[in-house]
Scaffold this motif. Structure first.
Motif, PDB file in Angstrom:
ATOM      1  N   GLU A  44      28.258  43.234  44.899  1.00 35.03           N
ATOM      2  CA  GLU A  44      28.809  43.176  43.557  1.00 35.03           C
ATOM      3  C   GLU A  44      30.282  43.562  43.629  1.00 35.03           C
ATOM      4  O   GLU A  44      30.633  44.632  44.130  1.00 35.03           O
ATOM      5  N   GLY A  57      39.481  39.298  44.899  1.00 31.41           N
ATOM      6  CA  GLY A  57      38.069  38.973  45.006  1.00 31.41           C
ATOM      7  C   GLY A  57      37.746  37.945  46.052  1.00 31.41           C
ATOM      8  O   GLY A  57      36.701  37.284  45.985  1.00 31.41           O
ATOM      9  N   ALA A  63      34.193  44.148  42.000  1.00 31.94           N
ATOM     10  CA  ALA A  63      34.943  44.481  40.807  1.00 31.94           C
ATOM     11  C   ALA A  63      35.714  43.246  40.350  1.00 31.94           C
ATOM     12  O   ALA A  63      36.017  42.358  41.151  1.00 31.94           O
ATOM     13  N   PRO A  64      36.045  43.172  39.078  1.00 26.40           N
ATOM     14  CA  PRO A  64      36.827  42.018  38.595  1.00 26.40           C
ATOM     15  C   PRO A  64      38.148  41.931  39.364  1.00 26.40           C
ATOM     16  O   PRO A  64      38.747  42.953  39.706  1.00 26.40           O
ATOM     17  N   THR A  79      46.136  40.425  36.870  1.00 26.47           N
ATOM     18  CA  THR A  79      45.213  40.182  35.772  1.00 26.47           C
ATOM     19  C   THR A  79      45.154  41.436  34.900  1.00 26.47           C
ATOM     20  O   THR A  79      45.881  42.401  35.117  1.00 26.47           O
ATOM     21  N   GLU A 115      45.232  37.257  40.392  1.00 22.80           N
ATOM     22  CA  GLU A 115      44.740  35.899  40.534  1.00 22.80           C
ATOM     23  C   GLU A 115      44.861  35.478  41.991  1.00 22.80           C
ATOM     24  O   GLU A 115      45.680  36.006  42.738  1.00 22.80           O
ATOM     25  N   ARG A 133      41.880  41.935  40.406  1.00 24.53           N
ATOM     26  CA  ARG A 133      43.080  42.519  39.789  1.00 24.53           C
ATOM     27  C   ARG A 133      44.284  41.595  39.923  1.00 24.53           C
ATOM     28  O   ARG A 133      45.286  41.764  39.245  1.00 24.53           O
ATOM     29  N   ALA A 180      42.451  43.318  34.766  1.00 28.74           N
ATOM     30  CA  ALA A 180      41.403  44.190  35.301  1.00 28.74           C
ATOM     31  C   ALA A 180      41.964  45.556  35.664  1.00 28.74           C
ATOM     32  O   ALA A 180      43.132  45.694  36.049  1.00 28.74           O
TER      33      ALA A 180
END
Length: 342
Positions: free
Chosen positions: A276, A263, A278-279, A313, A283, A281, A315
């Motif tokens: 937007e 991210g 996505a969470p 993670t 860290e 995946r 996700a």
């Protein structure tokens, strides 16, 4: 080197071994995958650190044969698989493993392969112009003797970042018109004849060209992208990924993949709204780790090594287009000739 001789040789110590183990944090009961078994250095270290099981992959059948002794010594804790690490999730599943606690990838050619003239990787040792990590598919000789001049130039520039790529490609085409280029020494001489003599301490003139041909023969960058995606699919939440690269093209792909997967891209700015996302995946990965002075003194080949590591993670996985990772626009041997060799 024969498989028997390789098995009897002293254990190979891979680069950045301490930082890799720190990044993977192997614990008793964990299942880990070594995507590039080689001489077994990472695998042996993981087993010694308490991993319950290690699945080790190598596309080189010589490495798999040489590893049989280690596999026998481990009492069933080690599984060796001949294959490519781009399919590591499928390989793990075929071995009955539904999730991995850690994955290590050591990208590029091994010291053992460089040291064997018959493999054709080295410009310092004369041998057949092969460069295949496995034993199937087109060779480097196929590229230099059969590919059009423009595509040879694209390979040298894209995969080797060779600024004199077009001059070298012209020289290769002129030389092959006289006689096929079948030996590493002849190719190294052709390349060196196109470039100024390196100053003391600089790499050999053929370094970038040989790197480019090797990458094209083995589709190393495409395989790396597939391996990163496969590791993302295979790692359990909290599972750890460690990737050791040896040149900027590899490192750039790993850096961009982990940045996107954690991210760290797409946040927007005051001039453009944030997308937007996505969470994450993975860290947020730590900074890259490079060899310290002691390791460089003991192993000069480690000078360009770089480790990037991250933790998975919970996700869901998200496919990432290879075009997002900065892959060079250059053909591989398989793209040029399919699975056919000379």
């Amino acid at each position: 080197m024969s498989a028997a001789a390789a098995a009897m040789s002293p254990p190979h110590v891979p680069v950045l071994l301490g930082p890799v183990l720190e990044a993977l944090a192997p614990v008793a009961g964990g299942v880990f995958l070594d995507g590039t078994f080689g001489a077994g250095g990472y695998t042996r270290a993981l087993l010694d650190a308490g991993a319950r099981r290690v699945i080790a992959i190598d596309r080189d059948p010589t490495a798999i044969r040489a590893g049989q002794r280690l596999m026998a010594e481990t009492g069933g804790r080690l599984t060796l698989v001949e294959g490519t690490f781009g399919a590591l999730d499928a390989i793990a599943a075929a071995e009955g493993v539904s999730g991995l606690d850690g994955v290590v990838l050591d990208i590029g050619v091994s010291s053992m392969q460089l040291d064997q003239a018959a493999r054709g990787f080295s410009y310092l040792r004369d041998g057949p112009l092969d460069m295949r990590m496995g034993d199937e598919g087109p060779t480097a000789a196929d590229i230099v003797n059969r590919a059009p001049e423009g595509q040879i130039a694209d390979i040298l520039y894209g995969f080797g970042e060779e600024r004199a790529s077009r001059r070298i490609a012209r020289a290769i085409v002129a030389a092959r018109a006289e006689a096929p280029i079948e030996r590493t020494a002849r190719l190294a001489g052709i390349v060196a004849g196109c470039l100024p003599r390196p100053k003391p301490g600089q790499p050999h003139a053929a370094t970038r060209s040989f790197q480019a041909l090797r990458i094209a023969v083995n589709d190393e960058l495409g395989e790396l992208v597939r391996a990163l995606a496969a590791a993302e699919r295979a790692l359990v939440p909290g599972g750890r990924l460690a990737v050791v690269t040896f040149h900027s093209l590899e490192d750039r792909i790993v850096k961009r993949y982990l940045a996107a997967a954690s991210g760290r891209t797409g946040q927007g700015s005051r001039h453009a709204p944030a997308r937007e996302l996505a969470p994450p995946r993975f860290e947020r990965p730590a900074k890259a780790v490079e060899p310290d002075a002691a390791e460089l003194a003991a192993n000069p080949r480690a000078r360009s090594a770089r480790l990037r590591a991250a933790r998975r993670t919970a996700a869901a996985t998200v496919p990432l287009a290879p075009g997002d990772l900065g892959l060079p626009e250059a053909p591989t041997a398989a793209a040029l000739f399919g699975g056919r060799g000379s």
